[in-house]
Design a protein around this motif. Structure first.
Motif, short mmCIF file in Angstrom:
data_model
loop_
_atom_site.label_atom_id
_atom_site.label_comp_id
_atom_site.label_asym_id
_atom_site.label_seq_id
_atom_site.Cartn_x
_atom_site.Cartn_y
_atom_site.Cartn_z
N ASP A 106 0.88 -1.28 0.09
CA ASP A 106 0.08 0.11 0.04
C ASP A 106 0.89 1.23 -0.08
OD1 ASP A 106 -2.41 -1.35 0.31
OD2 ASP A 106 -2.32 -1.62 2.33
N ALA A 107 0.58 2.25 -0.89
CA ALA A 107 1.03 3.53 -0.73
C ALA A 107 1.11 4.37 0.58
CB ALA A 107 0.70 4.55 -2.01
N ALA A 108 -0.08 3.95 1.18
CA ALA A 108 -0.44 4.56 2.33
C ALA A 108 0.13 4.02 3.60
CB ALA A 108 -1.85 4.67 2.67
N ARG A 109 1.09 2.83 3.47
CA ARG A 109 1.92 2.35 4.63
C ARG A 109 3.32 2.86 4.36
NH1 ARG A 109 -1.08 -1.61 7.13
NH2 ARG A 109 -2.86 -2.15 6.17
N PRO A 110 3.61 4.01 4.96
CA PRO A 110 4.83 4.72 4.68
C PRO A 110 5.86 4.14 5.87
CG PRO A 110 3.26 6.31 5.66
CD PRO A 110 2.61 4.96 5.46
N CYS A 111 5.48 3.52 6.74
CA CYS A 111 6.50 3.08 7.97
C CYS A 111 7.02 1.71 7.93
CB CYS A 111 5.60 3.61 9.36
SG CYS A 111 5.22 5.17 9.57
N LEU A 112 6.76 1.14 6.68
CA LEU A 112 7.31 -0.34 6.47
C LEU A 112 8.82 0.00 6.78
CD1 LEU A 112 6.99 -3.16 5.82
CD2 LEU A 112 7.55 -2.17 3.29
N SER A 113 9.29 -1.09 7.76
CA SER A 113 10.76 -1.16 7.76
C SER A 113 11.35 -1.96 7.10
CB SER A 113 10.92 -1.13 9.35
OG SER A 113 10.77 -2.51 9.46
N HIS A 114 12.69 -1.58 6.89
CA HIS A 114 13.53 -2.61 6.04
C HIS A 114 13.49 -3.96 6.88
CE1 HIS A 114 15.35 0.64 3.96
NE2 HIS A 114 15.30 1.33 4.94
N LYS A 115 13.73 -4.16 8.12
CA LYS A 115 13.63 -5.40 8.53
C LYS A 115 12.22 -6.23 8.40
CE LYS A 115 16.39 -4.28 12.72
NZ LYS A 115 16.70 -4.42 14.20
N LEU A 199 0.97 -16.36 7.27
CA LEU A 199 1.04 -15.07 8.08
C LEU A 199 2.21 -14.93 8.75
CD1 LEU A 199 -2.24 -15.69 9.95
CD2 LEU A 199 -2.03 -13.79 8.40
N VAL A 200 2.89 -13.76 8.36
CA VAL A 200 4.13 -13.39 8.77
C VAL A 200 4.10 -12.31 9.85
CG1 VAL A 200 6.73 -12.56 8.18
CG2 VAL A 200 5.34 -14.37 6.53
N THR A 201 4.56 -12.45 10.99
CA THR A 201 4.33 -11.41 11.96
C THR A 201 5.02 -10.28 11.83
OG1 THR A 201 4.26 -13.43 13.72
CG2 THR A 201 4.59 -11.07 14.55
N SER A 202 4.00 -9.02 11.77
CA SER A 202 4.74 -7.71 11.58
C SER A 202 4.65 -6.89 12.76
CB SER A 202 4.03 -7.09 10.40
OG SER A 202 4.70 -5.75 9.97
N SER A 203 4.73 -5.79 12.49
CA SER A 203 4.48 -4.71 13.92
C SER A 203 3.28 -3.88 13.61
CB SER A 203 5.77 -3.89 14.10
OG SER A 203 5.38 -2.83 14.97
N PHE A 204 2.97 -3.12 14.49
CA PHE A 204 1.79 -2.12 14.34
C PHE A 204 2.43 -0.81 13.86
CE2 PHE A 204 -0.54 -4.87 17.71
CZ PHE A 204 -1.62 -4.95 16.89
N SER A 205 3.52 -0.71 14.01
CA SER A 205 4.10 0.50 13.06
C SER A 205 3.87 0.63 11.82
CB SER A 205 5.56 0.59 13.56
OG SER A 205 6.33 -0.60 12.91
N ALA A 218 2.50 8.62 11.80
CA ALA A 218 3.42 8.48 10.93
C ALA A 218 4.67 9.33 10.98
CB ALA A 218 2.87 8.47 9.64
N GLU A 219 4.42 10.69 11.06
CA GLU A 219 5.51 11.55 11.26
C GLU A 219 6.45 11.58 12.22
OE1 GLU A 219 7.03 15.53 9.52
OE2 GLU A 219 4.95 14.78 9.05
N LEU A 220 5.73 10.95 13.17
CA LEU A 220 6.61 10.81 14.71
C LEU A 220 7.64 9.38 14.17
CD1 LEU A 220 7.22 11.39 17.51
CD2 LEU A 220 5.30 9.76 18.16
N GLY A 225 12.81 7.67 13.74
CA GLY A 225 13.30 6.53 13.57
C GLY A 225 12.98 5.26 14.40
N LYS A 226 11.68 5.40 14.60
CA LYS A 226 11.04 4.37 15.58
C LYS A 226 10.30 3.32 14.77
CE LYS A 226 11.55 6.58 19.26
NZ LYS A 226 12.71 6.19 20.30
#
Length: 228
Positions: A106-115, A199-205, A218-220, A225-226
């Motif tokens: 999704d374009a609207a999930r900007p907080c996807l992390s590299h991990k 299902l691969v466990t993710s995070s609420f971030s 999202a800005e925070l 870097g959270k």
């Protein structure tokens, strides 16, 4: 070996954001929201090309500088009326090999992390079906009646909240979306074929920015870097 590609459907307007600017272009941490999504996908060395699917009449895309991503980012102006239609149109336009992996995000999930992205790829690269990032539901769930009163409490046992990326073979996803064009996520289409995505466990971030108040969170996460 099969290649890995990514596809970001970005042809919608995000009506719940109450903004004249399409949600994917709303300013977030110094860039349009979709920039952060594309940056994470493009930075992964295992992802060959990142396709972004835009509306045919998109007038905003060329207002921004995407040169940082070079040739790894390719735009397809073939978006549809729904998310599923945009993914299907993008799949057909990209002309991938049937065995290639496709990460739809999704374009609207900007907080996807590299991990998170690396964990998904590692968990699914040898999987027969594919799967999605998701988190187990922690809150109590209430079913409402027609008067917005609690009808009953739903069991949350075994219930997960779906996220993206969702990772499937291009051929399987193409077939799935052709027979189930009205789904709200790619996994639902694959399920309609009788498969059981992992299902691969993710995070609420890795939450989806949907309402105006989500921008602040999202800005925070991005500026401090959270991302987990």
């Amino acid at each position: 070996m099969s290649k890995i590609f990514a596809l970001v459907p970005a042809a919608g307007c995000g009506s719940r954001m109450v903004s004249e600017l399409p949600k994917q272009y709303l300013p977030l941490a110094g860039h349009p929201m979709i920039y952060h999504t594309l940056a994470t996908l493009c930075a992964n060395p295992e992802v060959d090309i990142v396709f972004v699917v835009l509306a045919s009449d998109d007038t905003h895309w060329h207002s921004y500088d995407w040169s940082l991503f070079g040739d790894k980012l390719q735009q397809l102006f073939c978006g549809g009326a729904t998310r599923a239609e945009s993914v299907l149109n993008g799949l057909m336009a990209a002309e991938l090999e049937l065995d290639d992996w496709l990460l739809v995000h999704d374009a609207a999930r900007p907080c996807l992390s590299h991990k998170q992205l690396a964990r998904l790829i590692e968990a699914l690269r040898d999987d027969e079906v594919g799967g999605i990032l998701a988190v187990p539901v922690a809150d109590t769930l209430k079913r409402a009646d027609g008067e917005c009163r609690i009808a009953h409490t739903e069991s949350r046992e075994g219930v997960w909240q779906a996220q993206t990326p969702q990772m499937f073979r291009a051929g399987l996803l193409l077939q799935a979306l052709q027979i189930a064009p009205n789904v709200t996520d790619d996994a639902s289409a694959v399920e309609a074929l009788g498969f059981h995505p992992k299902l691969v466990t993710s995070s609420f971030s890795n939450f989806k920015v949907t309402y105006p108040q989500d921008i602040e969170l999202a800005e925070l996460l991005l500026t401090q870097g959270k991302k987990i």
